[in-house]
Structure formats: C-alpha cells, structure tokens
Design a protein around this motif. Structure first.
Motif, PDB file in Angstrom:
ATOM      1  N   ALA A  29       0.836  -1.203   0.000  1.00 35.87           N
ATOM      2  CA  ALA A  29       0.000   0.000   0.000  1.00 35.87           C
ATOM      3  C   ALA A  29       0.872   1.256   0.000  1.00 35.87           C
ATOM      4  O   ALA A  29       0.564   2.247  -0.675  1.00 35.87           O
ATOM      5  N   GLY A  30       1.972   1.206   0.751  1.00 35.25           N
ATOM      6  CA  GLY A  30       2.872   2.341   0.803  1.00 35.25           C
ATOM      7  C   GLY A  30       3.486   2.661  -0.546  1.00 35.25           C
ATOM      8  O   GLY A  30       3.747   3.833  -0.860  1.00 35.25           O
ATOM      9  N   ALA A  31       3.692   1.634  -1.361  1.00 36.09           N
ATOM     10  CA  ALA A  31       4.256   1.843  -2.692  1.00 36.09           C
ATOM     11  C   ALA A  31       3.305   2.642  -3.584  1.00 36.09           C
ATOM     12  O   ALA A  31       3.731   3.282  -4.545  1.00 36.09           O
ATOM     13  N   THR A 132     -10.300  -2.824   1.922  1.00 38.10           N
ATOM     14  CA  THR A 132     -10.555  -1.396   1.777  1.00 38.10           C
ATOM     15  C   THR A 132      -9.248  -0.620   1.872  1.00 38.10           C
ATOM     16  O   THR A 132      -8.431  -0.855   2.771  1.00 38.10           O
ATOM     17  N   PHE A 133      -9.054   0.272   0.915  1.00 32.54           N
ATOM     18  CA  PHE A 133      -7.948   1.224   0.959  1.00 32.54           C
ATOM     19  C   PHE A 133      -8.582   2.574   1.239  1.00 32.54           C
ATOM     20  O   PHE A 133      -9.480   3.013   0.510  1.00 32.54           O
ATOM     21  N   ALA A 134      -8.153   3.236   2.306  1.00 37.86           N
ATOM     22  CA  ALA A 134      -8.872   4.414   2.785  1.00 37.86           C
ATOM     23  C   ALA A 134      -7.976   5.624   2.983  1.00 37.86           C
ATOM     24  O   ALA A 134      -6.738   5.530   3.006  1.00 37.86           O
ATOM     25  N   ALA A 135      -8.631   6.767   3.138  1.00 38.61           N
ATOM     26  CA  ALA A 135      -7.943   8.034   3.394  1.00 38.61           C
ATOM     27  C   ALA A 135      -8.749   8.854   4.384  1.00 38.61           C
ATOM     28  O   ALA A 135      -9.933   8.580   4.623  1.00 38.61           O
ATOM     29  N   ASP A 136      -8.112   9.866   4.961  1.00 42.62           N
ATOM     30  CA  ASP A 136      -8.767  10.658   5.997  1.00 42.62           C
ATOM     31  C   ASP A 136      -9.572  11.833   5.437  1.00 42.62           C
ATOM     32  O   ASP A 136     -10.213  12.563   6.188  1.00 42.62           O
ATOM     33  N   ARG A 137      -9.552  12.012   4.119  1.00 45.65           N
ATOM     34  CA  ARG A 137     -10.337  13.088   3.512  1.00 45.65           C
ATOM     35  C   ARG A 137     -10.470  12.818   2.015  1.00 45.65           C
ATOM     36  O   ARG A 137      -9.779  11.954   1.462  1.00 45.65           O
ATOM     37  N   LEU A 138     -11.349  13.547   1.368  1.00 46.75           N
ATOM     38  CA  LEU A 138     -11.534  13.398  -0.069  1.00 46.75           C
ATOM     39  C   LEU A 138     -10.380  14.072  -0.803  1.00 46.75           C
ATOM     40  O   LEU A 138     -10.531  15.114  -1.425  1.00 46.75           O
ATOM     41  N   ASP A 139      -9.250  13.453  -0.710  1.00 48.71           N
ATOM     42  CA  ASP A 139      -8.029  13.987  -1.303  1.00 48.71           C
ATOM     43  C   ASP A 139      -7.989  13.628  -2.790  1.00 48.71           C
ATOM     44  O   ASP A 139      -8.071  12.437  -3.144  1.00 48.71           O
ATOM     45  N   PRO A 140      -7.858  14.598  -3.680  1.00 49.81           N
ATOM     46  CA  PRO A 140      -7.822  14.323  -5.120  1.00 49.81           C
ATOM     47  C   PRO A 140      -6.731  13.327  -5.508  1.00 49.81           C
ATOM     48  O   PRO A 140      -6.928  12.502  -6.400  1.00 49.81           O
ATOM     49  N   THR A 141      -5.590  13.395  -4.834  1.00 46.77           N
ATOM     50  CA  THR A 141      -4.495  12.472  -5.144  1.00 46.77           C
ATOM     51  C   THR A 141      -4.891  11.040  -4.832  1.00 46.77           C
ATOM     52  O   THR A 141      -4.658  10.117  -5.624  1.00 46.77           O
ATOM     53  N   PHE A 142      -5.496  10.828  -3.654  1.00 45.50           N
ATOM     54  CA  PHE A 142      -5.928   9.484  -3.283  1.00 45.50           C
ATOM     55  C   PHE A 142      -6.978   8.966  -4.256  1.00 45.50           C
ATOM     56  O   PHE A 142      -6.922   7.800  -4.690  1.00 45.50           O
ATOM     57  N   MET A 143      -7.960   9.806  -4.604  1.00 42.48           N
ATOM     58  CA  MET A 143      -9.021   9.376  -5.498  1.00 42.48           C
ATOM     59  C   MET A 143      -8.464   9.044  -6.878  1.00 42.48           C
ATOM     60  O   MET A 143      -8.917   8.097  -7.537  1.00 42.48           O
TER      61      MET A 143
END
Length: 241
Positions: A29-31, A132-143
């Motif tokens: 996941a870190g990669a 599930t791969f998750a994030a703490d906000r609707l970050d454009p990079t993550f999406m």
C-alpha cells in the motif's frame, strides 16, 4: 509496478501470521502512497470472530469489533451484494442508512477514516471478505490513485485474501491436534529433511527459535522425536487425501 507485485507475492509466501500479512500489505500500500488499509473476513455462522488485518488506529478497530459494527457497516453490506470495486465517502448510501449506521460513519471519521475504495472478495466458504484502501479526507491524489490503479489493487487484494485463507484458516492440524502456523511450517521443513539451523535460515529466524517451535509441536502431538512428529504429519495428509 512489477517490482511491487513481486515483492508482495514473495512476502505473502513467507508470511505465517497476521503480523507478517500486515507488514506485507503495508509495504504494498505504501508503494502506492495509500495511507490506510483494512482487510475484513467474515464467516457465515456469525459465531466465529471476524478476521481484521489493518493499519487503522487500534482504538477504532477495537471499538469496531467490540460493537460488532461488521453486522451493520454499509460498506460491508454493499460488498456482500457487489462483485465490483466501489468508492465510498461522505454521503455514501445517505438516503438508505439508519441512524446507527450514520453514527458508525461519524465515529470512523473521528479516527481519520472518511473515504475509500473497497474491493469485494470471493469467499467460496459462504462468508464475505473485503479489502478497503482508505484516506482521511476526499483527497484528489488518493481518489486519482484509486481510479488509476483499481485493477492492480484488486489483484493485490485477491492474492492477499487467498494467502490469508490458505495459511490462517485454522486448518493447521496434525492427527487432530492444532498447531500454530510457525510450528506447522517448521514441521513441514523438518519433513523435507531440514535441520533446525537450516529452517532458521529459510524462515529468517534463529536456530533456537526453530527448535523451540519444533519442541512445542512434539509436545502437542505427544511424541518424543522429530521422526515421530513427521510420521504423524504424513499420515494426517494421507487421511485428508
């Protein structure tokens, strides 16, 4: 990408407990610059405890399992009836969720779990599993990462699920006696003619640690020698076949 997959597969092949699997998935996941992940596996009897391997905040995972949120989690409900990966976040299933389900989302957000990509996984034993791969906000990079690498993440999740199901299913028994994954693995290598020193080199553990696991296996099986333990291992495999 190929290096990430090869590394993950190698780590999964060497994994024998939840810590090993956690570390393997964290590295993969870190990669992809994915900050959080959670693998959840449920069996259909509702008696066996859920298996959760995650790097979510321990306060949240403990709270989640203690309140049996897996039974009402809208994301898990969706995974039960979906075959395709799906994204979720604020407003997910808003019109059809209960007050308690909304409370679950609100509490998760307090621990930094606000949106994610969930991949339903096939479990032929009648249960349900999801990554599930998750994030703490609707970050454009993550999406963007979730969309761009969805297929790759789905393959990773499937490989992870198959490895966990094979190695941590609780079926590591010899002559009806349950052994830990490490005890079983050390006994398997002994059956292949490896010494405790060689087993230590193969598994990346100390010679005395390998010997310790073998001694525990012998005690559990009620035998005095390694050869007797190996004989029981062979007979157990024959009876299964």
């Amino acid at each position: 990408m190929q290096v990430v997959f090869e590394t993950l597969l190698e780590q999964l092949s060497l994994s024998v407990d939840e810590v090993d699997f956690h570390n393997a998935l964290a590295s993969a996941a870190g990669a992809f610059d994915i900050p959080a992940f959670a693998y959840l596996s449920l069996v259909s009897d509702r008696v066996t405890k859920p298996r959760l391997i995650s790097n979510y905040h321990s306060g949240w995972t403990s709270h989640y399992l203690r309140h049996q949120y897996e039974r009402i989690d809208p994301v898990i409900e969706w995974a039960r009836c979906s075959e395709c990966p799906f994204q979720w976040g604020p407003g997910f299933g808003h019109a059809g969720i209960s007050t308690r389900q909304q409370q679950l989302f609100d509490e998760a957000a307090e621990f930094g779990i606000c949106c994610g990509l969930t991949i339903p996984l096939v479990d032929r034993r009648g249960g349900v599993a999801a990554m599930t791969f998750a994030a703490d906000r609707l970050d454009p990079t993550f999406m963007r990462i979730a969309e761009q690498y969805e297929q790759a993440l789905e393959i990773m999740a499937t490989c992870f699920h198959i490895s966990v199901r094979r190695k941590l299913s609780g079926g590591l028994a010899v002559d009806g006696v349950s052994l830990t994954p490490r005890e079983y693995e050390c006994l398997e290598w002994t059956a292949k003619g490896k010494s405790a020193w060689e087993i230590g080199c193969i598994l990346g553990i100390k010679e005395r640690t390998a010997a310790f696991h073998l001694d525990n296996a012998k005690k559990k099986l009620g035998v005095r020698t390694k050869n007797q333990a190996v004989t029981l291992l062979a007979s157990s495999r024959s009876s299964i076949l």
